[in-house]
Design an enzyme around this catalytic site. Sequence first.
Site, PDB file in Angstrom:
ATOM      1  N   ALA A 183       0.803  -1.229   0.000  1.00  0.00           N
ATOM      2  CA  ALA A 183       0.000   0.000   0.000  1.00  0.00           C
ATOM      3  C   ALA A 183       0.838   1.281   0.000  1.00  0.00           C
ATOM      4  O   ALA A 183       0.383   2.318   0.473  1.00  0.00           O
ATOM      5  CB  ALA A 183      -0.990  -0.003   1.165  1.00  0.00           C
ATOM      6  N   HIS A 230       4.859   4.746  -4.082  1.00  0.00           N
ATOM      7  CA  HIS A 230       6.315   4.909  -4.118  1.00  0.00           C
ATOM      8  C   HIS A 230       6.722   6.231  -4.762  1.00  0.00           C
ATOM      9  O   HIS A 230       6.112   6.659  -5.748  1.00  0.00           O
ATOM     10  CB  HIS A 230       6.946   3.755  -4.910  1.00  0.00           C
ATOM     11  CG  HIS A 230       6.881   2.440  -4.205  1.00  0.00           C
ATOM     12  ND1 HIS A 230       7.645   2.169  -3.090  1.00  0.00           N
ATOM     13  CD2 HIS A 230       6.147   1.318  -4.434  1.00  0.00           C
ATOM     14  CE1 HIS A 230       7.386   0.938  -2.679  1.00  0.00           C
ATOM     15  NE2 HIS A 230       6.474   0.406  -3.462  1.00  0.00           N
ATOM     16  N   CYS A 255     -19.136  -4.055  14.280  1.00  0.00           N
ATOM     17  CA  CYS A 255     -17.743  -4.436  14.552  1.00  0.00           C
ATOM     18  C   CYS A 255     -17.253  -3.528  15.670  1.00  0.00           C
ATOM     19  O   CYS A 255     -17.088  -2.324  15.464  1.00  0.00           O
ATOM     20  CB  CYS A 255     -16.900  -4.267  13.290  1.00  0.00           C
ATOM     21  SG  CYS A 255     -15.138  -4.390  13.599  1.00  0.00           S
TER      22      CYS A 255
HETATM   23  C1  LIG Z   1       3.509  -8.373  -1.893  1.00  0.00           C
HETATM   24  C2  LIG Z   1       3.249  -7.209  -2.798  1.00  0.00           C
HETATM   25  C3  LIG Z   1       3.580  -5.907  -2.405  1.00  0.00           C
HETATM   26  C4  LIG Z   1       3.356  -4.835  -3.253  1.00  0.00           C
HETATM   27  N1  LIG Z   1       3.557  -3.562  -2.795  1.00  0.00           N
HETATM   28  C5  LIG Z   1       3.287  -2.521  -3.604  1.00  0.00           C
HETATM   29  C6  LIG Z   1       3.409  -1.198  -3.122  1.00  0.00           C
HETATM   30  O1  LIG Z   1       3.651  -0.959  -1.941  1.00  0.00           O
HETATM   31  N2  LIG Z   1       3.224  -0.178  -4.002  1.00  0.00           N
HETATM   32  C7  LIG Z   1       2.928  -0.398  -5.306  1.00  0.00           C
HETATM   33  O2  LIG Z   1       2.846   0.560  -6.058  1.00  0.00           O
HETATM   34  N3  LIG Z   1       2.738  -1.649  -5.778  1.00  0.00           N
HETATM   35  C8  LIG Z   1       2.888  -2.705  -4.952  1.00  0.00           C
HETATM   36  N4  LIG Z   1       2.685  -3.972  -5.392  1.00  0.00           N
HETATM   37  C9  LIG Z   1       2.268  -4.180  -6.773  1.00  0.00           C
HETATM   38  C10 LIG Z   1       0.769  -3.963  -6.976  1.00  0.00           C
HETATM   39  O3  LIG Z   1       0.025  -4.586  -5.956  1.00  0.00           O
HETATM   40  C11 LIG Z   1       0.383  -4.547  -8.325  1.00  0.00           C
HETATM   41  O4  LIG Z   1       1.266  -4.063  -9.304  1.00  0.00           O
HETATM   42  C12 LIG Z   1      -1.027  -4.173  -8.730  1.00  0.00           C
HETATM   43  O5  LIG Z   1      -1.937  -4.483  -7.723  1.00  0.00           O
HETATM   44  C13 LIG Z   1      -1.367  -4.904 -10.009  1.00  0.00           C
HETATM   45  O6  LIG Z   1      -2.695  -4.650 -10.314  1.00  0.00           O
HETATM   46  P1  LIG Z   1      -3.377  -5.448 -11.486  1.00  0.00           P
HETATM   47  O7  LIG Z   1      -4.719  -4.863 -11.664  1.00  0.00           O
HETATM   48  O8  LIG Z   1      -2.467  -5.480 -12.668  1.00  0.00           O
HETATM   49  O9  LIG Z   1      -3.423  -6.959 -10.997  1.00  0.00           O
HETATM   50  P2  LIG Z   1      -4.459  -7.697 -10.007  1.00  0.00           P
HETATM   51  O10 LIG Z   1      -4.812  -6.866  -8.861  1.00  0.00           O
HETATM   52  O11 LIG Z   1      -3.897  -9.038  -9.741  1.00  0.00           O
HETATM   53  O12 LIG Z   1      -5.761  -7.817 -10.903  1.00  0.00           O
HETATM   54  C14 LIG Z   1      -5.897  -8.738 -11.941  1.00  0.00           C
HETATM   55  C15 LIG Z   1      -7.337  -9.206 -11.934  1.00  0.00           C
HETATM   56  O13 LIG Z   1      -7.573 -10.014 -13.076  1.00  0.00           O
HETATM   57  C16 LIG Z   1      -8.471 -11.029 -12.697  1.00  0.00           C
HETATM   58  N5  LIG Z   1      -8.331 -12.123 -13.661  1.00  0.00           N
HETATM   59  C17 LIG Z   1      -7.271 -12.938 -13.843  1.00  0.00           C
HETATM   60  N6  LIG Z   1      -7.532 -13.824 -14.810  1.00  0.00           N
HETATM   61  C18 LIG Z   1      -8.777 -13.560 -15.265  1.00  0.00           C
HETATM   62  C19 LIG Z   1      -9.614 -14.151 -16.252  1.00  0.00           C
HETATM   63  N7  LIG Z   1      -9.230 -15.228 -16.960  1.00  0.00           N
HETATM   64  N8  LIG Z   1     -10.849 -13.623 -16.457  1.00  0.00           N
HETATM   65  C20 LIG Z   1     -11.276 -12.552 -15.732  1.00  0.00           C
HETATM   66  N9  LIG Z   1     -10.526 -11.970 -14.743  1.00  0.00           N
HETATM   67  C21 LIG Z   1      -9.297 -12.466 -14.538  1.00  0.00           C
HETATM   68  C22 LIG Z   1      -8.011 -11.423 -11.303  1.00  0.00           C
HETATM   69  O14 LIG Z   1      -9.017 -12.108 -10.572  1.00  0.00           O
HETATM   70  C23 LIG Z   1      -7.659 -10.072 -10.713  1.00  0.00           C
HETATM   71  O15 LIG Z   1      -8.718  -9.493  -9.998  1.00  0.00           O
HETATM   72  C24 LIG Z   1       2.842  -5.059  -4.550  1.00  0.00           C
HETATM   73  C25 LIG Z   1       2.478  -6.361  -4.937  1.00  0.00           C
HETATM   74  C26 LIG Z   1       2.625  -7.412  -4.052  1.00  0.00           C
HETATM   75  C27 LIG Z   1       2.105  -8.742  -4.421  1.00  0.00           C
END
Ligand SMILES: Cc1cc2nc3c(=O)[nH]c(=O)nc-3n(C[C@H](O)[C@H](O)[C@H](O)COP(=O)(O)OP(=O)(O)OC[C@H]3O[C@@H](n4cnc5c(N)ncnc54)[C@H](O)[C@@H]3O)c2cc1C
Length: 494
Positions: A49, A52, A414
């Site tokens: 969260a 950066h 809660c």
């Molecule tokens: C441990 C950790 C710490 C982090 N810390 C930070 C931080 O402090 N600051 C920062 O900037 N970033 C941080 N990040 C990175 C950040 O969390 C991710 O880059 C960001 O959340 C990615 O978002 P997204 O929407 O690409 O992926 P996701 O949030 O994974 O969303 C992808 C979505 O696609 C859906 N999906 C997948 N396949 C399908 C399908 N076939 N059909 C329909 N839906 C599908 C999934 O269910 C999911 O909801 C961190 C990540 C992790 C894991």
Amino acid sequence: MQKKFDVIIIGGGVVGSMIARRLSRFQWDVLLIEKGADVGVGSSSANTAIVHAGYDPLPGSLKARLNVLGNTMFDQLAGELNFAFDRRGDYVVAIGDEEFAELEKLMVQGKKNGVPGMSILPGAEVRRREKHITPNVSGAVWASTGGICDPFQITVAAIENAINNGVTVMLETEFQDFIFEGKRIVGVKTNRGDIGCTWAINCAGMYSDFVMHKAGIRPDFKITPRRGEYFILDRAEISIDNVLFPTPTEKGKGILVTTTVHGNTVIGPNALIIDDKEDRSVTTAGMDEIWEGAMKLIPSLKKSHIIATFAGIRSYGNGPSRDPSLNYNHDFIIEIPEEVQGFVNLGGIESPGLTSSPAIALEVEDMLRDAKALPAEKRDWDPIRLARPRFREMSHQERQLIVERDPAYGRVICRCENITEGEIIAEIHAPLPARNYDAIKRRTWCGTGRCQAGFDTPRVVAILAKELGVSPIDITKKGPGSEFLFRKTKEVEG
Ligand SMILES: Cc1cc2nc3c(=O)[nH]c(=O)nc-3n(C[C@H](O)[C@H](O)[C@H](O)COP(=O)(O)OP(=O)(O)OC[C@H]3O[C@@H](n4cnc5c(N)ncnc54)[C@H](O)[C@@H]3O)c2cc1C
């Protein structure tokens, strides 16, 4: 084929939701499909969260540019979407002379990436600013533009604003394949049938490799899941005021200790490569590793302060940077590939993907504009999404008024977090209705306190059942297969 949309966004994490909001400005029929029972159930719900500052990514990479740009977009975004964002800055803490010498490298990298407001502080000043810090601190990089947020709140706020501006969301809808006419994508196959589209956008996070392979591109691209484990500490026991990173090593940013917008202290994450993209388990070895890391920064932490653990999974990709001279293979991929028409491809959106998400959405908009695909803007697009009332943030007088208007705000469900029935009901009837326990928890912060949902769970199940007009047996924790109750044991009379 069901109705045809102009755009189908595959995946409702923070990136898909931000893109949905961005594209809702245009006279386009946009659909977001998400396989989970809610948005934000992937990496976007379980991360550190941090917004950066941008000194960390490799200079010249897309990650570096979009991190710094995304960071600057947060103030306006938080104002428009009404989510919690606190630009309190962050520290990279050095212990000993060797680590202190490393700080200069971060300063140089930050400067190359265009990060404003960075300086090196002596150990004494760091000790003055964070009373719990180790006495061994030799100095720190201070980055004033770093911040903290609630990533799930951001995802929900962005998608609600998109919905209010005409975007359709289909939950529990899983992308399975593309439908092609020649080289052009004309629709997607899902578990709910085929849906037509002119453009498809890959925002599937951990599964972005699967989606792009179905589009017939980048067969060598692979997401390697890297799990990060965390502890959450009781805010009644210890309150760390700052965001404290250790000095980074070749292995990564290291174990940090940070405050959150909810007032808890969080420590973690480690980085463990795993095989199973869904394996969010926490391990004894992982817990030991993060505890040891945190103790180096804050030696006064006590294990009795821990109230919860969780793990998130990073979508670590092997995408080459746009600039081949960087020789960097872990950059964000954001592209309109030439091999297939009607496809915007995103992959490898790991950290700092949350921070970058508004800039990623802008990048996608710019690419579609360059491809001459964007229609005219809507005249009535509304950037504002209002937050719903939060009882625990209200003054005594405000509480009195809201309870007079709606007595449900007088019933605390809660007790640890002071969340009322009125707030829960409001979330069930929101633009993207909360339909399971976790959806309520992540929106209201219900069940996240010291008792870890021991008190509120049966009450929330009853409220969900009543408001949704279903049996409590049908209420789930996080979608089908996670029901709390299995059968009626007795009839209650009266
Ligand atoms: C441990 C950790 C710490 C982090 N810390 C930070 C931080 O402090 N600051 C920062 O900037 N970033 C941080 N990040 C990175 C950040 O969390 C991710 O880059 C960001 O959340 C990615 O978002 P997204 O929407 O690409 O992926 P996701 O949030 O994974 O969303 C992808 C979505 O696609 C859906 N999906 C997948 N396949 C399908 C399908 N076939 N059909 C329909 N839906 C599908 C999934 O269910 C999911 O909801 C961190 C990540 C992790 C894991």
